[in-house]
Motif scaffolding. Structure first.
Motif, PDB file in Angstrom:
ATOM      1  N   THR A   1       0.815  -1.216   0.000  1.00 27.80           N
ATOM      2  CA  THR A   1       0.000   0.000   0.000  1.00 27.80           C
ATOM      3  C   THR A   1       0.850   1.269   0.000  1.00 27.80           C
ATOM      4  OG1 THR A   1      -0.069   0.012   2.403  1.00 27.80           O
ATOM      5  CG2 THR A   1      -1.863  -1.107   1.280  1.00 27.80           C
ATOM      6  N   GLY A   2       2.182   1.124   0.050  1.00 23.86           N
ATOM      7  CA  GLY A   2       3.038   2.304   0.189  1.00 23.86           C
ATOM      8  C   GLY A   2       2.918   3.256  -0.981  1.00 23.86           C
ATOM      9  N   ALA A   3       3.024   2.714  -2.198  1.00 22.34           N
ATOM     10  CA  ALA A   3       3.027   3.559  -3.395  1.00 22.34           C
ATOM     11  C   ALA A   3       1.693   4.289  -3.558  1.00 22.34           C
ATOM     12  CB  ALA A   3       3.327   2.717  -4.631  1.00 22.34           C
ATOM     13  N   ALA A   4       0.578   3.612  -3.230  1.00 17.94           N
ATOM     14  CA  ALA A   4      -0.743   4.215  -3.405  1.00 17.94           C
ATOM     15  C   ALA A   4      -0.882   5.477  -2.549  1.00 17.94           C
ATOM     16  CB  ALA A   4      -1.821   3.199  -3.038  1.00 17.94           C
ATOM     17  N   ILE A   5      -0.559   5.366  -1.261  1.00 23.23           N
ATOM     18  CA  ILE A   5      -0.687   6.508  -0.346  1.00 23.23           C
ATOM     19  C   ILE A   5       0.259   7.624  -0.780  1.00 23.23           C
ATOM     20  CG2 ILE A   5      -0.445   7.251   2.045  1.00 23.23           C
ATOM     21  CD1 ILE A   5      -0.904   4.260   2.815  1.00 23.23           C
ATOM     22  N   TRP A   6       1.485   7.240  -1.125  1.00 23.57           N
ATOM     23  CA  TRP A   6       2.498   8.211  -1.528  1.00 23.57           C
ATOM     24  C   TRP A   6       2.033   8.996  -2.758  1.00 23.57           C
ATOM     25  CZ3 TRP A   6       5.643   8.947  -5.851  1.00 23.57           C
ATOM     26  CH2 TRP A   6       6.780   9.736  -5.666  1.00 23.57           C
ATOM     27  N   THR A   7       1.431   8.293  -3.729  1.00 18.50           N
ATOM     28  CA  THR A   7       0.976   8.952  -4.952  1.00 18.50           C
ATOM     29  C   THR A   7      -0.143   9.954  -4.648  1.00 18.50           C
ATOM     30  OG1 THR A   7       1.476   6.905  -6.108  1.00 18.50           O
ATOM     31  CG2 THR A   7       0.241   8.542  -7.328  1.00 18.50           C
ATOM     32  N   VAL A   8      -1.104   9.578  -3.791  1.00 21.03           N
ATOM     33  CA  VAL A   8      -2.183  10.504  -3.436  1.00 21.03           C
ATOM     34  C   VAL A   8      -1.596  11.748  -2.771  1.00 21.03           C
ATOM     35  CG1 VAL A   8      -4.248  10.841  -2.028  1.00 21.03           C
ATOM     36  CG2 VAL A   8      -3.869   8.651  -3.179  1.00 21.03           C
ATOM     37  N   GLN A   9      -0.602  11.552  -1.899  1.00 18.33           N
ATOM     38  CA  GLN A   9      -0.001  12.707  -1.226  1.00 18.33           C
ATOM     39  C   GLN A   9       0.643  13.656  -2.236  1.00 18.33           C
ATOM     40  OE1 GLN A   9       3.239  12.090   1.479  1.00 18.33           O
ATOM     41  NE2 GLN A   9       2.359  13.480   2.978  1.00 18.33           N
ATOM     42  N   ARG A  10       1.317  13.097  -3.258  1.00 16.02           N
ATOM     43  CA  ARG A  10       1.974  13.934  -4.264  1.00 16.02           C
ATOM     44  C   ARG A  10       0.959  14.614  -5.176  1.00 16.02           C
ATOM     45  NH1 ARG A  10       5.157  12.165  -0.514  1.00 16.02           N
ATOM     46  NH2 ARG A  10       7.313  12.779  -0.867  1.00 16.02           N
ATOM     47  N   MET A  11      -0.106  13.905  -5.550  1.00 17.63           N
ATOM     48  CA  MET A  11      -1.140  14.490  -6.411  1.00 17.63           C
ATOM     49  C   MET A  11      -1.814  15.660  -5.701  1.00 17.63           C
ATOM     50  SD  MET A  11      -1.249  12.950  -9.264  1.00 17.63           S
ATOM     51  CE  MET A  11      -0.519  11.520 -10.005  1.00 17.63           C
ATOM     52  N   THR A  12      -2.183  15.441  -4.422  1.00 13.58           N
ATOM     53  CA  THR A  12      -2.832  16.525  -3.683  1.00 13.58           C
ATOM     54  C   THR A  12      -1.867  17.698  -3.511  1.00 13.58           C
ATOM     55  OG1 THR A  12      -2.252  15.325  -1.670  1.00 13.58           O
ATOM     56  CG2 THR A  12      -4.523  15.141  -2.421  1.00 13.58           C
ATOM     57  N   ALA A  13      -0.568  17.389  -3.347  1.00 17.02           N
ATOM     58  CA  ALA A  13       0.430  18.459  -3.208  1.00 17.02           C
ATOM     59  C   ALA A  13       0.452  19.323  -4.464  1.00 17.02           C
ATOM     60  CB  ALA A  13       1.811  17.864  -2.940  1.00 17.02           C
TER      61      ALA A  13
END
Lengths: 259, 128, 180
Positions: free
Chosen positions: C69-81
């Motif tokens: 699940t690491g990549a999924a959460i990380w990607t959402v954080q970057r998209m929202t950023a």
């Protein structure tokens, strides 16, 4: 909670000041972390003063002089004395490095403080336990996993593909980077840390390896890889001038690309 | 927490490691993130209070125009400015750019400068 | 009668004493045996303990495997950023002066649909971005499983409530604005 303070048995006790040469022309104080597993005493900082005119130029030379001439019981790991074996990694004046590659005269004025690599269980003096780090290294399976028939000679690779390994194969596993990382201090049981992740990236980048997907699967975890918050202590500390932080960022990009 | 199987001491870490501009700004990014999280909840409250009208509205207005309110807003502006600039720095890193130690230190200074500049500009606009 | 009782008592006490002596002897034997085992272990195979320790460390490192699940959460954080960059800049130039403006002015400004949409987007995206950030911080420092789960749940609850309040509040302000 993460323990930000040292546990009670790790706090420093009263150190010893060793006799110094009275006729020293260039005296320099070295404060060295000592711990004797055979006694119940706390760790302590001992003070040694050497004459730099009589000492070699590197921090390792000073430590070896202490062992030869002042206190033979001082323990450290060392072997090659030229930055190839990665054994003499330690914390020098608050920053991790190899004692054999660190010039004494680049350490400014005042005493030079030598402590073991940070946040490790100490076996004796400057020797910390690397057991967890070696286990984590084993876990990323740092060997080539190629499918298909064995070639008759070596596995070939284009010069361009070979170039992709530059910057990671040079790592000597001294663990200066991993033990400089605050995230590894707090979650080192689950986070792999920069040294192991640099090696994980080395096998992801190898054109001769056929198990990239599996290797990425094993890293896709909030703790194993994503505890890296790009603090940059790793790259700043690396005595070989490598860039673990960049390798980790590229690994994160590979994982994002396959989403 | 790492289970310690032995009575071996732990070597000094946070107490002893030398701070650098990189690690200090990393801590600041986290701290400003926490401030902004609280700010977002405050913002939600501000909108709610305006919608509710009456005493909720007047108390909120009184709080925001007190000296404490101004101080909080000023801190919030800087937090937003820094987290924004340093966040852009992080996004470049995520794209694999700017990882040499020289440029990491330079971009760190630029992020602090950008945050201060943004804060000053915004507050000049607010005052004028 | 009483004599017999005394004799009985005495013999019981004797037995007890004998038992204690026997127990002590047994204990001593056991201790000796344990010591011998300890010595034998370290003498016969000193590398055994090392290998077992390495095995333990390896098992602890692999633990339950990667969660995936690491990549999924990380990607959402970057998209929202990324989304927050323009929203935050707009927020800085337009909103801050509204925060201390008279309430009626602020309410009217927020009631304009475009302003409401932009500030709604800013708050909602910021809350999503922030919950990930807070979660990462709590995972970093809170190591007791119960407290970690509880504190992350609290963050999620506060964020959800704030999001709901924002949406409802903005809807009310828009309708008041259009109606008024």
């Amino acid at each position: 909670m993460a323990e930000f303070r040292l546990p009670p048995n790790s706090r420093l006790g009263q150190g010893k000041t060793w006799d110094s040469p009275s006729d020293a022309k260039k005296p320099r104080e070295f404060r060295v972390y000592r711990f004797d597993p055979a006694s119940d005493d706390h760790p302590r900082m001992d003070s040694f003063t050497l004459d730099l005119d009589e000492t070699g130029p590197m921090v390792l030379d000073a430590i070896l002089k202490i062992i030869d001439e002042v206190d033979p019981s001082l323990a450290l790991r060392r072997s090659c004395r030229e930055g190839v074996c990665g054994s003499c990694a330690m914390n020098i004046n608050g920053k991790n490095g190899l004692a054999c590659l660190t010039h004494i005269d680049e350490q400014g004025d005042g005493p030079i403080t030598l402590t073991p690599l940070p946040h490790l269980e100490i076996i004796k003096d400057l020797v910390g336990s690397l057991e967890t780090l070696y286990a984590q290294y084993e876990m990323i399976e740092p060997w080539m996993k190629a499918d298909g028939p064995e070639p008759e000679r070596e596995r070939l690779q284009t010069p361009e593909d070979r170039e992709k390994l530059n910057g990671s194969y040079e790592c000597v596993l001294c663990f200066c980077c991993a033990t400089a990382c605050p995230s590894y201090w707090w979650n080192g049981d689950k986070y792999l840390g920069p040294a192991v992740l640099l090696q994980a990236h080395r096998w992801l980048a190898d054109s001769r390896d056929d198990h990239t997907g599996e290797r990425l699967d094993a890293l896709d975890d909030p703790f194993r890889l994503y505890r890296c918050h790009t603090i940059m202590n790793c790259t700043s500390a690396c005595p070989k001038g490598l860039n673990p932080a960049k390798a980790i960022a590229e690994t994160k990009r590979k994982l994002a690309q396959r989403r | 927490m790492t289970a310690r199987s032995t009575t071996r001491p732990l070597s000094p870490h946070l107490q002893h490691y030398r701070p650098e501009i990189t690690s200090i700004l990393s801590v600041l990014h986290r701290a400003t993130g926490i401030v902004l999280g609280l700010g977002a909840v405050g913002l939600a409250w501000w909108i709610t209070a305006l919608a509710l009208g009456g005493s909720a509205q007047s108390v909120t207005h009184w709080l925001l125009t007190s000296w404490l309110g101004y101080l909080a807003l000023f801190g919030w502006t800087f937090a937003l400015g820094f987290h924004l600039c340093n966040g852009v720095r992080h996004l470049f890193w995520d794209a694999g750019m700017g990882f040499e130690m020289d440029s990491v230190r330079r971009s760190g200074k630029a992020a602090v400068g950008g945050a201060l500049l943004l804060t000053v500009i915004v507050w000049i606009v607010v005052i004028v | 009668m009483s004599d017999a009782k005394n004799t009985d008592k005495k013999s019981k006490a004797d037995d007890a004493a004998k038992d204690t002596a026997k127990n002590d002897d047994q204990q001593h034997q056991n201790d000796k045996q344990k010591d011998e085992i300890k010595v034998a272990r370290t003498q016969t195979d000193p590398s055994l303990l090392t290998r077992l320790a390495q095995r333990t460390a390896y098992r602890r490192a692999t633990a339950l495997g990667a969660s995936g699940t690491g990549a999924a959460i990380w990607t959402v954080q970057r998209m929202t950023a990324l989304a927050l960059i323009p929203l935050a800049l707009w927020f800085l130039v337009s909103i801050l002066s509204m925060l201390h403006a008279p309430a009626t002015t602020a309410a009217a400004w927020l009631g304009a649909p475009w302003n409401a949409a932009l500030i709604g987007a800013f708050v909602l995206v910021a809350l999503r971005h922030g919950t990930i950030g807070f979660r990462v911080i709590l995972e970093d420092y809170v190591h007791s499983e119960g407290w970690r789960v509880a504190s992350i749940a609290l963050v999620y609850a506060i964020a959800a409530l704030s999001a709901l309040a924002t949406v409802v509040g903005l809807a009310v302000l828009i309708f008041t604005h259009i109606g008024g």
